[in-house]
Design a protein around this motif. Structure first.
Motif, PDB file in Angstrom:
ATOM      1  N   GLU A  77       5.222   3.298 -10.022  1.00 34.82           N
ATOM      2  CA  GLU A  77       5.364   2.877  -8.648  1.00 34.82           C
ATOM      3  C   GLU A  77       6.863   2.714  -8.406  1.00 34.82           C
ATOM      4  OE1 GLU A  77       3.279  -0.865  -7.928  1.00 34.82           O
ATOM      5  OE2 GLU A  77       1.443   0.388  -8.230  1.00 34.82           O
ATOM      6  N   LYS A  78       7.889   2.313  -9.265  1.00 33.51           N
ATOM      7  CA  LYS A  78       9.147   2.100  -9.485  1.00 33.51           C
ATOM      8  C   LYS A  78       9.655   3.649  -9.270  1.00 33.51           C
ATOM      9  CE  LYS A  78      12.699  -0.234  -9.440  1.00 33.51           C
ATOM     10  NZ  LYS A  78      12.913  -1.226  -8.404  1.00 33.51           N
ATOM     11  N   MET A  79       9.188   4.430 -10.142  1.00 28.74           N
ATOM     12  CA  MET A  79       9.872   5.686 -10.163  1.00 28.74           C
ATOM     13  C   MET A  79       9.649   6.462  -8.995  1.00 28.74           C
ATOM     14  SD  MET A  79       8.894   7.053 -14.144  1.00 28.74           S
ATOM     15  CE  MET A  79       8.719   8.682 -13.771  1.00 28.74           C
TER      16      MET A  79
ATOM     17  N   GLU B 241      10.071   5.550  -6.023  1.00 24.03           N
ATOM     18  CA  GLU B 241      11.091   5.467  -4.970  1.00 24.03           C
ATOM     19  C   GLU B 241      12.307   6.247  -5.248  1.00 24.03           C
ATOM     20  OE1 GLU B 241      11.618   1.172  -5.466  1.00 24.03           O
ATOM     21  OE2 GLU B 241       9.514   0.781  -5.145  1.00 24.03           O
ATOM     22  N   TYR B 242      12.336   7.025  -6.443  1.00 27.45           N
ATOM     23  CA  TYR B 242      13.727   7.662  -6.669  1.00 27.45           C
ATOM     24  C   TYR B 242      13.670   9.160  -6.476  1.00 27.45           C
ATOM     25  CZ  TYR B 242      15.663   3.446  -8.680  1.00 27.45           C
ATOM     26  OH  TYR B 242      16.035   2.033  -8.976  1.00 27.45           O
ATOM     27  N   ARG B 243      12.344   9.492  -6.131  1.00 27.06           N
ATOM     28  CA  ARG B 243      12.236  10.885  -5.886  1.00 27.06           C
ATOM     29  C   ARG B 243      11.555  11.393  -4.502  1.00 27.06           C
ATOM     30  NH1 ARG B 243      11.839   9.300 -10.850  1.00 27.06           N
ATOM     31  NH2 ARG B 243      12.141  10.814 -12.528  1.00 27.06           N
TER      32      ARG B 243
ATOM     33  N   THR C 214       3.920   3.023   7.690  1.00 22.65           N
ATOM     34  CA  THR C 214       3.122   2.816   6.729  1.00 22.65           C
ATOM     35  C   THR C 214       1.676   3.517   6.749  1.00 22.65           C
ATOM     36  OG1 THR C 214       2.303   0.821   7.852  1.00 22.65           O
ATOM     37  CG2 THR C 214       4.172   0.396   6.491  1.00 22.65           C
TER      38      THR C 214
ATOM     39  N   TYR D 251      -0.759   3.068  -0.879  1.00 27.60           N
ATOM     40  CA  TYR D 251      -0.151   2.688   0.325  1.00 27.60           C
ATOM     41  C   TYR D 251       1.386   3.053   0.205  1.00 27.60           C
ATOM     42  CZ  TYR D 251       2.053  -1.255   3.127  1.00 27.60           C
ATOM     43  OH  TYR D 251       2.620  -2.036   3.848  1.00 27.60           O
TER      44      TYR D 251
ATOM     45  N   VAL E  88       5.177   3.242   2.131  1.00 25.63           N
ATOM     46  CA  VAL E  88       6.032   2.501   3.167  1.00 25.63           C
ATOM     47  C   VAL E  88       7.211   3.441   3.190  1.00 25.63           C
ATOM     48  CG1 VAL E  88       7.308   0.720   3.811  1.00 25.63           C
ATOM     49  CG2 VAL E  88       5.418   0.108   2.511  1.00 25.63           C
TER      50      VAL E  88
ATOM     51  N   PRO F 290      10.190   7.905  -0.556  1.00 19.80           N
ATOM     52  CA  PRO F 290       9.330   6.574  -0.106  1.00 19.80           C
ATOM     53  C   PRO F 290      10.315   5.234  -0.323  1.00 19.80           C
ATOM     54  CG  PRO F 290       8.282   7.998  -1.823  1.00 19.80           C
ATOM     55  CD  PRO F 290       9.626   8.617  -1.708  1.00 19.80           C
ATOM     56  N   TYR F 291       9.923   4.391   0.393  1.00 22.30           N
ATOM     57  CA  TYR F 291      10.507   3.088   0.178  1.00 22.30           C
ATOM     58  C   TYR F 291       9.883   2.342  -0.840  1.00 22.30           C
ATOM     59  CZ  TYR F 291      12.788  -1.456   1.401  1.00 22.30           C
ATOM     60  OH  TYR F 291      13.580  -2.475   1.085  1.00 22.30           O
ATOM     61  N   ARG F 292       8.366   2.530  -0.687  1.00 19.44           N
ATOM     62  CA  ARG F 292       7.516   1.870  -1.992  1.00 19.44           C
ATOM     63  C   ARG F 292       6.162   2.688  -1.699  1.00 19.44           C
ATOM     64  NH1 ARG F 292       5.064  -0.623  -5.376  1.00 19.44           N
ATOM     65  NH2 ARG F 292       4.201  -2.838  -5.079  1.00 19.44           N
TER      66      ARG F 292
ATOM     67  N   LYS G  71       2.516   2.103  -3.512  1.00 20.62           N
ATOM     68  CA  LYS G  71       1.707   1.361  -4.375  1.00 20.62           C
ATOM     69  C   LYS G  71       0.516   1.932  -4.425  1.00 20.62           C
ATOM     70  CE  LYS G  71      -1.092  -2.345  -5.161  1.00 20.62           C
ATOM     71  NZ  LYS G  71      -0.997  -3.039  -6.429  1.00 20.62           N
TER      72      LYS G  71
ATOM     73  N   HIS H 102      -4.785  -5.382   1.711  1.00 20.79           N
ATOM     74  CA  HIS H 102      -5.743  -4.551   2.487  1.00 20.79           C
ATOM     75  C   HIS H 102      -7.051  -4.903   2.118  1.00 20.79           C
ATOM     76  CE1 HIS H 102      -2.063  -1.959   2.072  1.00 20.79           C
ATOM     77  NE2 HIS H 102      -2.413  -1.626   3.258  1.00 20.79           N
TER      78      HIS H 102
ATOM     79  N   LEU I 277       9.881  -4.585  -9.716  1.00 20.66           N
ATOM     80  CA  LEU I 277       9.696  -3.858  -8.335  1.00 20.66           C
ATOM     81  C   LEU I 277      10.742  -4.510  -7.233  1.00 20.66           C
ATOM     82  CD1 LEU I 277       6.016  -3.155  -8.217  1.00 20.66           C
ATOM     83  CD2 LEU I 277       7.543  -1.471  -8.482  1.00 20.66           C
TER      84      LEU I 277
ATOM     85  N   LYS J  68      13.933  -4.602  -5.159  1.00 18.54           N
ATOM     86  CA  LYS J  68      15.060  -3.211  -5.046  1.00 18.54           C
ATOM     87  C   LYS J  68      16.173  -3.273  -5.961  1.00 18.54           C
ATOM     88  CE  LYS J  68      12.799  -0.579  -2.102  1.00 18.54           C
ATOM     89  NZ  LYS J  68      12.561   0.833  -2.410  1.00 18.54           N
TER      90      LYS J  68
ATOM     91  N   ILE K 152      16.485   1.370 -12.171  1.00 20.69           N
ATOM     92  CA  ILE K 152      16.131   2.215 -13.359  1.00 20.69           C
ATOM     93  C   ILE K 152      17.461   2.728 -14.287  1.00 20.69           C
ATOM     94  CG2 ILE K 152      14.948   4.316 -14.064  1.00 20.69           C
ATOM     95  CD1 ILE K 152      13.093   4.332 -11.814  1.00 20.69           C
TER      96      ILE K 152
ATOM     97  N   ARG L 219      20.158   5.485 -13.199  1.00 18.35           N
ATOM     98  CA  ARG L 219      19.928   5.908 -11.639  1.00 18.35           C
ATOM     99  C   ARG L 219      21.044   5.318 -10.770  1.00 18.35           C
ATOM    100  NH1 ARG L 219      16.782  10.478  -9.714  1.00 18.35           N
ATOM    101  NH2 ARG L 219      15.455  10.786 -11.611  1.00 18.35           N
TER     102      ARG L 219
END
Lengths: 378, 201
Positions: free
Chosen positions: A59-61, A63-65, A310, A325, A327, A334-336, A338, B111, B192, B194, B198, B201
Motif C-alpha cells: 500500500e505504501k509503494m 503511493e510512489y508509482r 475517492t 479503496y 484516494v 494515487p494518494y492512498r 487500501k 466501508h 503509512l 505521509k 520509503i 525515494r
C-alpha cells in the motif's frame, strides 16, 4: 514462581494445566501466519493469530508509482490469483482516470479471472489435501492445475504473475485459436475435477476429520464480516458476481453455491463447487464474447486524473470479496491505496472457530478458511 | 517526502488591474445548474441519516451504490449504531486510514455493507471521521484518538488494530489494542503516515 522478575516482563501466573504452543509459521522462508494457541490437555482454550511479516509495503509503494506502473507490483500478495487481486484496483483506476473499457476486453477479463480462480483453488485444494495427510489430493490438483496455467501462459506470457489486467482493458489480445484450446482444456478440466468427489469429498476419513469441526453459525459469519466460501458455507447467499455484478457478469448466468452446515467440510467443498461453476462461466463467456475488436483503450504512459476523487471497488475472488479503496488528489500517483482482502477479513473468525476444538483438528479448520497467508499482510 | 505539501495560497494575489475587466463570459448552457439526478434509493438512505442527525453528519458524496458521510469523532459511535440498527448495515468490509498532513488530521474510513438485507447487497456506505494528528506521534499516548466501533461492528476488530499500528490512531474502547502486523521491535513512525518515506525515494 519466584518474586523476582526481570523488569518489564509482565508474566502472568498461569494455570499449570495450560500450555502455550506456537503453531507455525506456515512458510519457512518468511515467517508468516503463526498461531499462538493455549491448550488444556488436548483442547484449544485460547488462540491468537499472528499474520506475520512478509510484504507489508504494497500500500505504501503504491503511493510512489502512477496508476499504470502500480499494476505489476500490486498483484504480488497473491501470485496464484494475480488477475483477481488486481481486478478491483484496475476498476478503481479506470474510474479515476475516466477510461472506457472495450467490450471484448471485459469478456477477456472475465475469462482470465475465472481461470485464475481455478488455478488458485487447485493450489489451495492441493495444500488442504496434504494438510490432512491425503497425498493423492496433493498430487492430482497440482498436476491438473497445469492445464489452466498453460492457458494463462498462452494469454499473458507468464505462468504465475501475469500483470495482464491494466487500466483500460487487458495487456494483450487472446492468441489465435485460443477459444478452441480453452474450451477443450476447460471441458477436460471439469470432467477431471468431478472425479475428486470420489477420492476426496466422499472419503470417510476426510469426512470424519472435517464434519462438525470448526462450526461457524450463520449469525457469526455475518457478524465477523467473513466473505467468500467461508460465508457461503455458513448459509449466506452472497456472491458479488451475482449481487453486485461488475464488467460483464450481469450478462452471464452465474449460480451461487451455498451450503448450510458451516463446518470445515462445507467450507472445503464450496470452492470446489465454485470451480465447476467457473467452467460454466468460461464457456458462456467464450460464446458471448465479441469475436473481434480492441482489448485496450488508448492510454498515455502517464495518464491524467480527473481530479480529487475517492473510489471503492470490489470483486469476488477465489477467497472472497476483494475491495480496493483509492484516494486520488489529482496527481498522477494515487494518494492512498487500501486493499481490503478476504484472508484478512476471514482471519477474525479463526480464534472463534478454534477455541474448544481439539489440537488435532487445527489443520483442517485453519486451512478450510481458504486463508492465503501472504495476502493478509499486503 | 515533505511533511507539509504547499497549500494553495489564495490570498496573496496582488491586484494589478491594467486592462479593464472583461465582461464575464456568459456560459451558453450551464451544465452545473441542472439539478444533479441523485439515485433514488441512495437518496432515501441518506435522507434517513440526515433527518436523524441533522448537521451532525456531512454528506460527502452520493453516487450509484455508494453513499459517503462524514461525521465528527464525538458523533461517530451514535451514527454507526443508527446505521446498524435502523439502516441494517451489518458488517464492515474494511477500515482504512488516510493521512492528511496538510489538514493536520488523519481520516479513518469505514466501508459498511450488508449481507442480511437483500436490497442493500450492492450498497456500500462510507462512514468517515477524522482524528487530530501529531507531528511527533507517540502511538496510543497522544491526542490521535477515536472512539472504537468494535462494540457496534464486531468485524472492525482487526481493521482497527491495523490502523492503530499503521497510522498511530488509538481506538478508545477497543478490547485488544495490540500490534498486529509490524515487527515487535518497530520503533519508527507509523509507516503509512505521509512523512514516513520509503528508503531512496
Amino acid at each position: 514462581m519466584t518474586d523476582i522478575m526481570p523488569p518489564g516482563l509482565a508474566l502472568k501466573k498461569v494455570d499449570e494445566r495450560i500450555m502455550t504452543l506456537n503453531v507455525g509459521p506456515q512458510h519457512p522462508g518468511s515467517g508468516h501466519m503463526r498461531i499462538v494457541v493455549q491448550i488444556d490437555g488436548d483442547y484449544i482454550v485460547a488462540c491468537d493469530p499472528d499474520p506475520g511479516y512478509v510484504h507489508r509495503g504494497e500500500e505504501k509503494m503504491a503511493e510512489y508509482r502512477n496508476y499504470i506502473t502500480n499494476v505489476p507490483h500490486l498483484e504480488r500478495p497473491v501470485i496464484h490469483d494475480s488477475c483477481n487481486i488486481l481486478y478491483p484496483y484496475v476498476l478503481g483506476a479506470e474510474e479515476i482516470l475516466g477510461i472506457e473499457v472495450p467490450e471484448r476486453a471485459k469478456y477477456v477479463r472475465v475469462i482470465c479471472s475465472e481461470l485464475n480462480r481455478c488455478i488458485y483453488t487447485m493450489y489451495w485444494l492441493a495444500i488442504y489435501g496434504i494438510f490432512l495427510g491425503h497425498s493423492t489430493m496433493f498430487m492430482w490438483p497440482a498436476g491438473d492445475r497445469e492445464l489452466l496455467i498453460d492457458l494463462m501462459e498462452k494469454v499473458s506470457g507468464a505462468r504465475v504473475t501475469h500483470a495482464h489486467f491494466i487500466p483500460g482493458g487487458v495487456r494483450n489480445d487472446l492468441p489465435a485459436n485460443f477459444e478452441d484450446v480453452c474450451l477443450r482444456q476447460v471441458n477436460y478440466f471439469e470432467k477431471r475435477i468431478k472425479e475428486y468427489a470420489a477420492v476426496f469429498y466422499d472419503n470417510p476419513i476426510l469426512i470424519s476429520r472435517t464434519r462438525d469441526t470448526g462450526v461457524l453459525s450463520r449469525e457469526n459469519a455475518i457478524r465477523y464480516g467473513t466473505t467468500g466460501s467461508v460465508l457461503r458455507a455458513s448459509g449466506v447467499d452472497y456472491d458479488l458476481r451475482v449481487k453486485a455484478p461488475y464488467d460483464v457478469y450481469d450478462e452471464l448466468d452465474v449460480h451461487t453455491n451455498v451450503m448450510k452446515e458451516g463446518d470445515s467440510y462445507a467450507r472445503s467443498k464450496v470452492p470446489w463447487l465454485d470451480m465447476i461453476e467457473s467452467c460454466n462461466i468460461i464457456r458462456q463467456a467464450l460464446q458471448k464474447m465479441p469475436k473481434s475488436g480492441s482489448v485496450r483503450a488508448k492510454l498515455k504512459p502517464n495518464p491524467k486524473t480527473k481530479g480529487p476523487a475517492t473510489v471503492y471497488k470490489r470483486v469476488e475472488s477465489g477467497r472472497g470479496s476483494l475491495g480496493c479503496y483509492i484516494v486520488s488528489d489529482g496527481k498522477p500517483e494515487p494518494y492512498r491505496v487500501k486493499m481490503s482482502v478476504p484472508s484478512f477479513r476471514n482471519l477474525l473468525a479463526l480464534p472463534n472457530l478454534l477455541i474448544g476444538e481439539k489440537l488435532g483438528n487445527m489443520p483442517s479448520v485453519y486451512w478450510s478458511l481458504n486463508y492465503w497467508p501472504v495476502e493478509a499482510d499486503r | 517526502m515533505s511533511s507539509n505539501p504547499e497549500k494553495p495560497t489564495t490570498e496573496a494575489k496582488p491586484e494589478e488591474k491594467t486592462t479593464p475587466p472583461k465582461p464575464a463570459p456568459k456560459p451558453a448552457a450551464k451544465p452545473e445548474e441542472k439539478p444533479v439526478e441523485l439515485p433514488a434509493f441512495e437518496k432515501g438512505i441518506l435522507d434517513k441519516l440526515v433527518e436523524k442527525f441533522g448537521d451532525k453528519v456531512e454528506v460527502d458524496f452520493v453516487k450509484e451504490d455508494r453513499i459517503g458521510i462524514k461525521t465528527s469523532k464525538d458523533n461517530v459511535h451514535d451514527v454507526a449504531q443508527f446505521i446498524r440498527d435502523d439502516l441494517h448495515y451489518d458488517h464492515a468490509e474494511s477500515v482504512s486510514g488516510v493521512d492528511f498532513p496538510a489538514d493536520n488530521e488523519i481520516e479513518v474510513v469505514y466501508h459498511l455493507g450488508s449481507y442480511t438485507e437483500s436490497s442493500l447487497a450492492k450498497q456500500i456506505l462510507t462512514l468517515s471521521t477524522r482524528a487530530p494528528r501529531e507531528s511527533n506521534p507517540i502511538p496510543g499516548q497522544d491526542s490521535t484518538k477515536l472512539p472504537s466501533l468494535r462494540d457496534v461492528f464486531y468485524s472492525v476488530e482487526f481493521g482497527e488494530r491495523e490502523v492503530f499500528e499503521m497510522l498511530g490512531v488509538f481506538f478508545d474502547g477497543h478490547p485488544d489494542n495490540r500490534r498486529l502486523l509490524l515487527p515487535e521491535d518497530w520503533a519508527d513512525l507509523p509507516p503509512l503516515r505521509k512523512d514516513f518515506a520509503i528508503k531512496g525515494r
